[in-house]
Structures are given as C-alpha cells and as structure tokens.
Design a protein around this motif. Structure first.
Motif, PDB file in Angstrom:
ATOM      1  N   ARG A 558       0.838  -1.200   0.000  1.00 15.86           N
ATOM      2  CA  ARG A 558       0.000   0.000   0.000  1.00 15.86           C
ATOM      3  C   ARG A 558       0.879   1.260   0.000  1.00 15.86           C
ATOM      4  O   ARG A 558       0.629   2.215  -0.735  1.00 15.86           O
ATOM      5  CB  ARG A 558      -0.890  -0.025   1.249  1.00 15.86           C
ATOM      6  CG  ARG A 558      -1.682   1.233   1.494  1.00 15.86           C
ATOM      7  CD  ARG A 558      -2.906   1.275   0.653  1.00 15.86           C
ATOM      8  NE  ARG A 558      -3.729   2.421   0.950  1.00 15.86           N
ATOM      9  CZ  ARG A 558      -4.789   2.761   0.250  1.00 15.86           C
ATOM     10  NH1 ARG A 558      -5.158   2.031  -0.783  1.00 15.86           N
ATOM     11  NH2 ARG A 558      -5.504   3.805   0.571  1.00 15.86           N
ATOM     12  N   LYS A 561       2.672   1.650  -3.419  1.00 17.46           N
ATOM     13  CA  LYS A 561       1.782   2.031  -4.529  1.00 17.46           C
ATOM     14  C   LYS A 561       1.175   3.418  -4.348  1.00 17.46           C
ATOM     15  O   LYS A 561       0.632   3.986  -5.293  1.00 17.46           O
ATOM     16  CB  LYS A 561       0.675   0.997  -4.679  1.00 17.46           C
ATOM     17  CG  LYS A 561       1.206  -0.318  -5.252  1.00 17.46           C
ATOM     18  CD  LYS A 561       0.116  -1.322  -5.484  1.00 17.46           C
ATOM     19  CE  LYS A 561       0.702  -2.555  -6.148  1.00 17.46           C
ATOM     20  NZ  LYS A 561       0.079  -3.793  -5.695  1.00 17.46           N
ATOM     21  N   ASN A 562       1.222   3.943  -3.124  1.00 17.57           N
ATOM     22  CA  ASN A 562       0.624   5.259  -2.849  1.00 17.57           C
ATOM     23  C   ASN A 562       1.652   6.182  -2.203  1.00 17.57           C
ATOM     24  O   ASN A 562       1.328   6.981  -1.327  1.00 17.57           O
ATOM     25  CB  ASN A 562      -0.596   5.091  -1.922  1.00 17.57           C
ATOM     26  CG  ASN A 562      -1.677   4.249  -2.550  1.00 17.57           C
ATOM     27  OD1 ASN A 562      -2.498   4.754  -3.291  1.00 17.57           O
ATOM     28  ND2 ASN A 562      -1.651   2.952  -2.270  1.00 17.57           N
ATOM     29  N   TRP A 563       2.896   6.025  -2.643  1.00 17.26           N
ATOM     30  CA  TRP A 563       3.987   6.745  -1.990  1.00 17.26           C
ATOM     31  C   TRP A 563       3.762   8.248  -2.001  1.00 17.26           C
ATOM     32  O   TRP A 563       3.971   8.929  -0.992  1.00 17.26           O
ATOM     33  CB  TRP A 563       5.312   6.376  -2.661  1.00 17.26           C
ATOM     34  CG  TRP A 563       6.458   7.156  -2.096  1.00 17.26           C
ATOM     35  CD1 TRP A 563       7.200   8.107  -2.710  1.00 17.26           C
ATOM     36  CD2 TRP A 563       6.946   7.083  -0.744  1.00 17.26           C
ATOM     37  NE1 TRP A 563       8.128   8.634  -1.843  1.00 17.26           N
ATOM     38  CE2 TRP A 563       7.987   8.022  -0.621  1.00 17.26           C
ATOM     39  CE3 TRP A 563       6.585   6.333   0.374  1.00 17.26           C
ATOM     40  CZ2 TRP A 563       8.693   8.213   0.556  1.00 17.26           C
ATOM     41  CZ3 TRP A 563       7.280   6.519   1.557  1.00 17.26           C
ATOM     42  CH2 TRP A 563       8.320   7.456   1.639  1.00 17.26           C
ATOM     43  N   GLN A 565       1.070   9.963  -1.907  1.00 13.00           N
ATOM     44  CA  GLN A 565       0.036  10.414  -0.967  1.00 13.00           C
ATOM     45  C   GLN A 565       0.456  10.176   0.494  1.00 13.00           C
ATOM     46  O   GLN A 565       0.162  10.985   1.369  1.00 13.00           O
ATOM     47  CB  GLN A 565      -1.294   9.670  -1.182  1.00 13.00           C
ATOM     48  CG  GLN A 565      -2.024   9.987  -2.470  1.00 13.00           C
ATOM     49  CD  GLN A 565      -1.392   9.312  -3.672  1.00 13.00           C
ATOM     50  OE1 GLN A 565      -1.058   8.132  -3.619  1.00 13.00           O
ATOM     51  NE2 GLN A 565      -1.184  10.074  -4.737  1.00 13.00           N
TER      52      GLN A 565
END
Ligand code: FAD
Ligand code: SF4
Length: 568
Positions: A558, A561-563, A565
């Motif tokens: 997670r 993949k959402n670094w 944010q």
C-alpha cells in the motif's frame, strides 16, 4: 549531541518476522529503506543443536535488549505484579524471532475475520461474551489471500492444501478458506508416531492433516531441505532450511541496493513534525544518539514493544503517546490461549528423539466455528497438534502420571523406562479481547536506559477457560484412541508474557476503537504504519506469524503504490 542523518524514504523499526517481510515489496518498488534492528546478524554456525543453551539458558536471545525490558504481568488491575520472567522468549537479531521460532505457518480461517457477525447470525448476539471488545476485521480472508500466497512463496512454506479455489482435498485441511494455489512445497514428512496419531484421528471420524511450516521439505531458493535431526525448537537452523526472514526476504531486499540494514540500533522514539506526521526516529547505537529522518515509518518491534514505543513517543501533538489521542494504544490485548495441554503416556516407545515441532499432525474439527456451538456455553475452539520433538532434559522432566514418586531410585527407573513413551500436545485456542485486558507503561519498573517497561494487565475469561476444557476433552479422546494408557491435563495458567501476543494497535475502520486503519496506517498519523500481530483483532486457533507477515506485505505494498500520498 545527536547525530542527524540524511533523510531516507522509509524507516522500518525491527527486522523480524513482520519488518523483515515488509522490506521486500518496499525495495522492489525502488523505495530507499533503512532497517533499524536492535540485534545483530547471526550466521548458520551460531545455531547449535544444544538443548541446554537454546531451551534453558535462552541463547542467543538472553543478555540482549529484550531481556533488559521483559514486560511485567498482573492478572487484573487490583492484583500485585506476577513474578517476572527471567528470559524473554523473543529474539533480537536480523530475522527477529523467526530465527528460532517453530515456523508453523498457518493462515487464519474465514470465521476468524467475522467472529461477531457469524456468532450473531448463527447463535444470536447474546453469545458474544460480555465485556469482550471483539470487532470484525475490516475485511475478510478473501482480501488477505493474495498476500498469504506471496509470503508463502517468498519464505518457502511446506504444506498440503485442503481447499484450492473451492475444491476440497481431504489430504489437507478441509476447513481452510479457499487458496489460489497449492503450497510451494509438499508437507514435511510424518513419523511413525505422527502417522499413528493420524490413523487414530481417522478412526474417530476426524480429518487429520500435516500442518504447514516455513521449513523446506525439499531444496527451495537454493536452501537445503530439512534434515529432521531436531534440537531447533528454540534454536536457529544451521543449514537455513527454516525460512526466517534473515535468509529469504531481507537478503533479497539488500540485493536491490535499496535496503540499508543498521544493526545494534535501539530505537527509543518516533518524532513528529509540526503537522503531527511522523518525521523520523531516534535511536541509540554504541552509546551515541542518531536521528534518522524519513518520509514514512513502519513500526515492527513485536506486540509489547510496538505499544511501548508509541507510548514513549509523546509530544505536544500526542501528549498520551503517539497515535494515542483516543486512548486506544495498548487496548484489545490478548495472548493466545496456548496453555492447558494434554500429556499422554504410551505403553511403547515413540522414537521422538529426532524431528521438529513443526513436523506433526493437526485436527481442525474442533477449531473456530467448525462445529455446532448451539448447545455449548462458549464460542471459538481449538486446533489440536501433536508433533515430533523430544530432547533429553525435557524428556527427563516428565511427569510420572501417578505411577512413581517424583524423586529417588524409583523415579529414576520410571524416567529411564518412559522418557520416550510420553508426549505433549499443543492446543491453540481462540482468545478474545476484553475491556480489562490491556498494555500500558509500568509506573515504577524501568529498563537500564530509564524507560518504563511494558505492563501486561490480562487474564483468561470464562469463554477462554471453557474452550480450553473442551479442547482438552477432544485431545484426551484422541490420545486414548491412539493407545495412551494415561493422560494428564495441564493448567491453562494466566495470560502472561508470551510468544503469541496480539493487539495494542488494533486494525479497524473506526478510529474511536482502533489505532490503525484497514491498511495498517495509524488513523492519527497517516505516514506511520504498524506491522505485526499487534494489529490483529482476533487470534484464531493457530500461530500468528504468517498472518502478521501477510498483513505486513499488504501494508508495505500500500505504501509503495501510494507513496506520493502517504510518504512526505
Ligand atoms: C520459541 C518460539 C516458537 C515460535 N513458534 C512459532 C510458530 O511455529 N509459528 C508462528 O506463527 N509463530 C511462532 N512464534 C512466534 C513468532 O516468533 C512471532 O509471531 C514473530 O516472530 C513475530 O514477528 P514480529 O516481527 O512481530 O517480531 P519479531 O520477529 O520478534 O521481530 C521484532 C524485531 O524488532 C527488533 N526490535 C525490538 N525492539 C526494537 C527497538 N526498540 N529498536 C530496534 N529494533 C527493535 C527485535 O530485535 C526483533 O528483531 C514462536 C516464538 C517463539 C519464541
Ligand atoms: S531439524 Fe530441520 S529445521 Fe531443524 S535445524 Fe535441522 S534442518 Fe534445520
């Protein structure tokens, strides 16, 4: 004066079972990771088949950080502290406790994710025990399945699948939830004793199966298959057949060039910035204080230390401890109900001087909600496990089953004749969280650095005690069917410091009752992730590590993949 280091993308605190897994997906995604580990590297030659050293003197975990801060237990808030343990069972080292754990690698069953909803549906709301704070997980087994699968293949798990995509196979556990494919390796082989126990279970109409283990049954990732010589029930594997993170995920993460492992780094606090986001960590190494700034922090120090580090990291934004403005850190603690075994005496030798505790046979008929509880006075159940592992000192410490005195020449003669004729069982049972079972900081007991140690206030409640008696009934029935001539039931004891500790930073959608969200990030500190069984809201009836590792992979995934944010 603290040494301020260059900022990195992610700091992982603790490179054990959970943190050691998380570094693989993070570094594979190209994030720069600093792994801060309180222990050192240990080499295969450090793992000797020495029962005295491993099982009684607690090497190599003795004389390490864990032993300087052993939590203090008391059964309830009005009781005095229990006598403090001399040795902490957990390990400080790269690989953490997966270096010397038994390596049983279970998935949870579907029921474990939906205890409240399923209990209400099948038996009515009144059957959820009074005072329990149990909640359903924010997702079901189906959402964790792909991560279980990744970890089983990353570490190397041997086992027999019982349910591949809904097709049941009676050679495996027919009660397990659907898995997408078989284990990467066939199960560890049985012994004459475990095979005879399997036959006895079948005569009772039960469906026994070999348990899953993160131990190679054949050459895997160029690591040796298990040699079955034993003496590793609290020892590492000198041929690296055991899939500890030290020989699997951590070296692969290092090979990417994105993981910097810093050993003998004792993290003392997590810092926050003016916005209340995690800014980095402080650690001690060789008497020097270092500040390691990071875009995100993953805390993976095992259940007790996870809560303790948060509680010690108070600040203006978090006066009661980091991520604890709603008072949830330390809550919903439970330790697995592992006590209350059944011991059995057989009229013949069992040849258990070789083998290992993950090499055995399981029965799941009486676990979770696999049987009808309508006429019973508890929910949950127990996984029954018998295995091949016997060592001289443990064997000679045997009870005499009321057939001989506990001293003198008659005792010696009894032990000589029966040391290989008795066996223990391992009964893992459902434990639920309760309002008055919790972790906090001890008001007076401190570690050598002056920081309060963790205090465990917890005891088993009626539901857990009833499950224990029920599981013992079934285990006794199984041993008798296999030909045992005497059995003994061990007491279940109290909920002290343990190797299967859950909660303290529970995962859930509601910030009022949970520390981390469904992805493992703190509701109050979005770039702080917590890894380990401390996020689990139910225990299931089996060992925790594979579930903690699947969750750790998911949290790391997670983050990667959402670094943009999550990271700062
Ligand atoms: C004898 C034994 C047998 C077991 N058998 C099984 C089994 O068969 N199956 C199973 O599922 N589980 C088993 N367990 C439990 C299993 O070992 C744990 O569930 C698992 O290791 C937990 O992973 P973790 O990462 O949370 O903690 P750990 O693996 O203990 O890793 C935590 C790491 O954090 C480091 N650390 C701690 N504090 C700090 C700090 N302040 N700063 C920096 N680093 C820090 C530690 O040094 C350690 O390396 C067993 C445990 C023991 C002791
Ligand atoms: S019995 Fe297997 S896991 Fe244990 S030390 Fe020997 S080879 Fe390693």
């Amino acid at each position: 004066m603290a040494v301020r280091l260059d900022k990195t993308d992610v700091v992982v605190i603790g490179l054990g079972g959970a943190g050691g897994v998380a570094v693989e997906p993070l570094t594979a995604a190209g994030l720069d990771v600093v792994g801060l580990e309180a222990g050192t590297w240990l080499a295969p030659k450090d793992f000797a088949p020495d029962e005295l050293r491993n099982n009684y003197r607690g090497w190599p975990q003795a004389a390490q950080k864990a032993n300087r801060e052993i939590p203090v237990h008391r059964p309830n808030a009005g009781a005095p502290d229990s006598p403090r343990a001399l040795i902490h069972p957990m390990m400080n080292g790269v690989g953490g406790t997966t270096l010397h754990y038994w390596a049983q690698s279970w998935r949870l069953n579907p029921w474990d994710f939906r205890v409240v909803a399923e209990t209400r549906r099948r038996y009515g709301a009144a059957r959820v025990p009074a005072g329990s704070t149990v909640e359903d997980w924010p997702f079901g087994l189906d959402e964790l399945e792909s991560y279980y699968d990744k970890v089983e293949y990353a570490l190397g798990v041997s086992g027999q699948a019982g349910n591949v995509n809904g097709t049941l196979d009676p050679r495996g556990n027919v009660f397990e939830g659907p898995r997408s494919r078989a284990y990467p390796m066939p199960p560890l082989r049985g012994t004459e004793f475990t095979d005879s126990m399997g036959e006895a279970a079948r005569r009772l109409g039960w469906r026994p199966f070999p348990g899953p283990a993160a131990i190679n049954s054949e050459l895997y990732q160029n690591r040796s298959p298990c040699l079955y010589h034993g003496f590793c029930s609290r020892g590492g594997c000198h041929v690296s057949a055991k899939g500890s993170t030290a020989v699997s995920t951590i070296p692969r993460a290092q090979a990417t060039g994105h993981l910097d492992v810093v050993t003998e780094a004792h993290v003392t606090r997590i810092d926050v910035d003016a916005d209340g986001r995690a800014a980095g960590v402080q650690y001690l190494k060789n008497g020097e204080t270092y500040v390691q700034p990071a875009g995100a922090v993953l805390l993976a120090c095992y259940t007790y230390e996870n809560s303790r580090v948060l509680l010690l990291s108070s600040s203006d934004a978090f006066p009661r401890g980091l991520a604890n403005n709603r008072g949830q850190v330390g809550k919903h603690y439970m330790s697995h109900n592992q006590g209350g075994a059944v011991l059995a005496l057989f009229p013949h030798k069992l040849n258990r001087w070789y083998g290992l505790p993950a090499q055995g046979v399981a029965v799941d008929e009486w676990a979770d909600d696999n049987f009808d509880h309508a006429e019973l006075d508890f929910i949950g159940g127990g996984n029954l496990w018998v295995y091949s592992d016997q060592r001289p000192i443990a064997a000679a410490s045997m009870p005499t089953f009321g057939r001989a005195p506990r001293w003198g020449s008659e005792w010696k003669a009894f032990v000589m004749a029966n040391a290989d004729r008795w066996v223990n069982s391992y009964l893992q049972k459902t434990t639920l969280p309760y309002e008055d079972n919790y972790l906090d900081l001890h008001p007076t007991v401190k570690d050598p650095l002056g920081f309060p140690v963790c205090r465990v206030t917890a005891d088993y409640k009626d539901n857990e005690k009833r499950v224990a008696v029920f599981a013992q009934d079934k285990m006794e029935q199984w041993f008798r069917e296999a030909g045992a001539i005497a059995t003994i039931r061990a007491p279940i004891g109290t909920m002290g410091v343990t190797t299967h500790a859950y909660g303290g930073t529970r995962m859930g959608d509601d910030p009022a009752t949970n520390v981390v969200d469904r992805w493992g990030f703190a509701h109050e500190v979005p770039n702080l992730g917590v890894l380990g069984a401390s996020v689990m809201g139910t225990s299931g009836a089996r060992n925790p590590t594979l579930t903690a590792q699947a969750l750790a992979w998911r949290t790391a995934d997670r983050l990667a993949k959402n670094w943009k944010q999550i990271g700062t």
